[in-house]
Design a protein around this motif. Structure first.
Motif, PDB file in Angstrom:
ATOM      1  N   SER A 124      24.167  43.902 -20.517  1.00  0.00           N
ATOM      2  CA  SER A 124      25.589  43.667 -20.327  1.00  0.00           C
ATOM      3  C   SER A 124      26.316  44.811 -21.010  1.00  0.00           C
ATOM      4  CB  SER A 124      26.006  42.330 -20.928  1.00  0.00           C
ATOM      5  OG  SER A 124      27.363  42.068 -20.605  1.00  0.00           O
ATOM      6  N   THR A 125      27.233  45.463 -20.300  1.00  0.00           N
ATOM      7  CA  THR A 125      27.949  46.603 -20.888  1.00  0.00           C
ATOM      8  C   THR A 125      29.454  46.376 -20.845  1.00  0.00           C
ATOM      9  OG1 THR A 125      28.008  47.868 -18.803  1.00  0.00           O
ATOM     10  CG2 THR A 125      26.113  48.239 -20.224  1.00  0.00           C
ATOM     11  N   TYR A 126      30.083  46.581 -21.967  1.00  0.00           N
ATOM     12  CA  TYR A 126      31.550  46.501 -22.111  1.00  0.00           C
ATOM     13  C   TYR A 126      32.112  45.178 -21.580  1.00  0.00           C
ATOM     14  CZ  TYR A 126      30.642  51.434 -22.760  1.00  0.00           C
ATOM     15  OH  TYR A 126      30.128  52.622 -23.191  1.00  0.00           O
ATOM     16  N   ALA A 127      31.418  44.098 -21.810  1.00  0.00           N
ATOM     17  CA  ALA A 127      31.872  42.824 -21.238  1.00  0.00           C
ATOM     18  C   ALA A 127      31.555  41.619 -22.117  1.00  0.00           C
ATOM     19  CB  ALA A 127      31.234  42.627 -19.864  1.00  0.00           C
ATOM     20  N   THR A 129      31.529  40.804 -25.200  1.00  0.00           N
ATOM     21  CA  THR A 129      32.431  40.350 -26.276  1.00  0.00           C
ATOM     22  C   THR A 129      33.669  39.645 -25.710  1.00  0.00           C
ATOM     23  OG1 THR A 129      33.581  42.489 -26.409  1.00  0.00           O
ATOM     24  CG2 THR A 129      31.723  42.150 -27.928  1.00  0.00           C
ATOM     25  N   GLN A 130      33.875  39.748 -24.387  1.00  0.00           N
ATOM     26  CA  GLN A 130      35.000  39.020 -23.767  1.00  0.00           C
ATOM     27  C   GLN A 130      34.625  37.593 -23.404  1.00  0.00           C
ATOM     28  OE1 GLN A 130      36.410  41.156 -20.307  1.00  0.00           O
ATOM     29  NE2 GLN A 130      36.387  43.096 -21.393  1.00  0.00           N
ATOM     30  N   CYS A 134      29.512  33.927 -25.921  1.00  0.00           N
ATOM     31  CA  CYS A 134      28.582  35.060 -25.804  1.00  0.00           C
ATOM     32  C   CYS A 134      27.225  34.778 -26.465  1.00  0.00           C
ATOM     33  CB  CYS A 134      29.217  36.335 -26.343  1.00  0.00           C
ATOM     34  SG  CYS A 134      29.928  36.195 -27.988  1.00  0.00           S
ATOM     35  N   VAL A 153      22.676  44.968 -25.081  1.00  0.00           N
ATOM     36  CA  VAL A 153      24.130  44.766 -24.998  1.00  0.00           C
ATOM     37  C   VAL A 153      24.822  46.005 -25.547  1.00  0.00           C
ATOM     38  CG1 VAL A 153      26.103  43.365 -25.728  1.00  0.00           C
ATOM     39  CG2 VAL A 153      23.862  42.278 -25.377  1.00  0.00           C
ATOM     40  N   ASP A 155      28.664  47.347 -26.174  1.00  0.00           N
ATOM     41  CA  ASP A 155      30.044  46.836 -26.139  1.00  0.00           C
ATOM     42  C   ASP A 155      30.865  47.463 -27.258  1.00  0.00           C
ATOM     43  OD1 ASP A 155      32.270  45.277 -25.360  1.00  0.00           O
ATOM     44  OD2 ASP A 155      30.984  43.552 -24.954  1.00  0.00           O
ATOM     45  N   LYS A 157      33.499  47.143 -30.594  1.00  0.00           N
ATOM     46  CA  LYS A 157      33.714  46.309 -31.777  1.00  0.00           C
ATOM     47  C   LYS A 157      34.820  46.945 -32.613  1.00  0.00           C
ATOM     48  CE  LYS A 157      30.878  46.776 -35.381  1.00  0.00           C
ATOM     49  NZ  LYS A 157      31.537  47.741 -36.282  1.00  0.00           N
ATOM     50  N   TRP A 189      31.166  40.477 -31.707  1.00  0.00           N
ATOM     51  CA  TRP A 189      29.994  41.352 -31.876  1.00  0.00           C
ATOM     52  C   TRP A 189      29.052  40.774 -32.936  1.00  0.00           C
ATOM     53  CZ3 TRP A 189      35.033  42.512 -32.641  1.00  0.00           C
ATOM     54  CH2 TRP A 189      35.480  42.639 -33.964  1.00  0.00           C
ATOM     55  N   ALA A 213      31.799  50.916 -31.344  1.00  0.00           N
ATOM     56  CA  ALA A 213      30.953  50.384 -30.269  1.00  0.00           C
ATOM     57  C   ALA A 213      29.580  50.083 -30.868  1.00  0.00           C
ATOM     58  CB  ALA A 213      30.830  51.396 -29.136  1.00  0.00           C
TER      59      ALA A 213
END
Ligand SMILES: C[S@@+](CC[C@H](N)C(=O)[O-])C[C@H]1O[C@@H](n2cnc3c(N)ncnc32)[C@H](O)[C@@H]1O
Length: 237
Positions: A124-127, A129-130, A134, A153, A155, A157, A189, A213
Motif C-alpha cells: 500500500s503506497t501513500y494511502a 494512513t488515511q 489501518c 507500506v 506512506d 508521517k 504510522w 515518510a
C-alpha cells in the motif's frame, strides 16, 4: 462524523482528484519528493517473482501497476482494491491500455476487504494512513500471506521532532485543515508500525525524507501468523 460519513467524504474528495491524479500526484507531498524511486524501492522490497499473486491496498489509479507487472509477468495475478469508484475507473483504463489480463479491481473499504488465501505479497503506497482501521488491514493481510510472503507500506508521517520549517512546508503542501490535525493527532504510522511488529516476522522500519515518510516491511509466517508472532523489528533512518 460516522465511519460511513467519513468514507463518503473521502470518496468525494478522490472523485474530484481522480481525473488529474497522475499529474498532480507527481508534486505529492511536495515538489521534488522522490516519489517514483520510493515506489520502486517498495516494490523491490516485496521480492516478487514471475507468477506471484500480489494485492495492492488502496491502489488508486494504479500508478504502481507497471512496476508490479514487470515483476510478476503475465502469469502473475494482481488484485487492486480501492474505495473510490473514480480512481478505480482510471486504474481500469490503465489496465486496458496496457492489455493486462491478470488484474482484478475491487471497490471496497480496505478494512472490509476479504483477502484471498495464498497471497505472495501485499503493498500500500501513500494511502494506508488515511484508512481509519489501518492496523486491522495490516493484520488481515498478514493472515492471508503465504509463508515468506511480504507486506510493504510506504506512506507519509509527521516527523518526530518537527523543525518549524518542516511543519510550515507540510502545511503549505497540503493546507491547514481539521483532517490534517486529526491525522497528526491519530498518528496512524505508529498504529501501522505496531501492527506489522505484531503480525509479521522480521518487521523493518525505515524513515525517509527527514522523517516525513516511511517504508515498513515484514514477512508472513504463513497460516496462523497472528498477533504476537512477530520476531522483532529492525530499524534504519
Ligand atoms: C493518495 S491516493 C494513493 C493512491 C495510490 N496508492 C498511489 O500510490 O498513487 C489514496 C487512495 O486511497 C484510497 N483510500 C483511502 N481510504 C481508503 C479506504 N478506507 N479503503 C480503501 N481505499 C481507500 C483513495 O480512494 C485513494 O485512491
Amino acid at each position: 462524523m460516522t465511519r460511513v460519513d467519513g468514507a463518503q467524504r473521502l470518496i468525494e474528495v478522490y472523485r474530484r482528484k481522480a481525473a488529474h491524479y497522475d499529474l498532480t500526484s507527481r508534486l505529492y507531498p511536495v515538489p521534488g519528493y522522490p516519489q517514483r524511486s520510493q515506489r520502486l524501492r517498495t516494490v523491490r522490497a516485496l521480492g516478487l517473482r514471475p507468477g506471484a499473486t500480489v494485492v495492492e491496498v488502496a491502489c488508486g489509479t494504479g500508478l504502481n501497476f507497471p512496476l508490479l507487472q514487470d515483476a510478476i509477468g503475465p502469469g502473475g495475478r494482481l488484485i487492486g482494491v480501492d474505495l473510490t469508484d473514480a480512481m478505480l475507473d482510471r486504474a481500469r483504463s490503465r489496465v486496458a491500455a496496457h492489455g493486462w489480463r491478470n488484474v482484478e479491481l475491487v471497490q471496497a473499504e480496505a478494512a472490509e476487504f476479504a483477502f484471498p488465501g495464498g497471497v505472495d505479497a501485499i503493498l500500500s503506497t501513500y494511502a494506508l494512513t488515511q484508512v481509519p482501521d489501518c492496523g486491522a488491514v495490516v493484520a488481515h493481510g498478514a493472515a492471508a500471506l503465504v509463508r515468506g510472503g511480504r507486506w510493504a507500506v510506504l506512506d507519509l508521517k509527521a516527523p518526530d521532532r518537527t523543525p518549524a520549517w518542516v511543519r510550515r512546508l507540510g502545511v503549505a503542501a497540503v493546507g491547514k485543515s481539521a483532517s490534517l490535525d486529526e491525522w497528526i493527532g491519530r498518528r496512524p504510522w505508529e498504529v501501522i508500525r505496531q501492527a506489522m511488529r505484531d503480525a509479521l516476522a522480521d518487521a523493518a522500519w525505515e524513515e525517509l525524507c527527514f522523517g516525513t515518510a516511511f517504508l515498513a516491511t515484514g514477512t508472513g509466517a504463513g497460516t496462523g501468523a497472528g498477533a504476537g508472532s512477530g520476531a522483532g523489528e529492525s530499524t534504519s533512518r
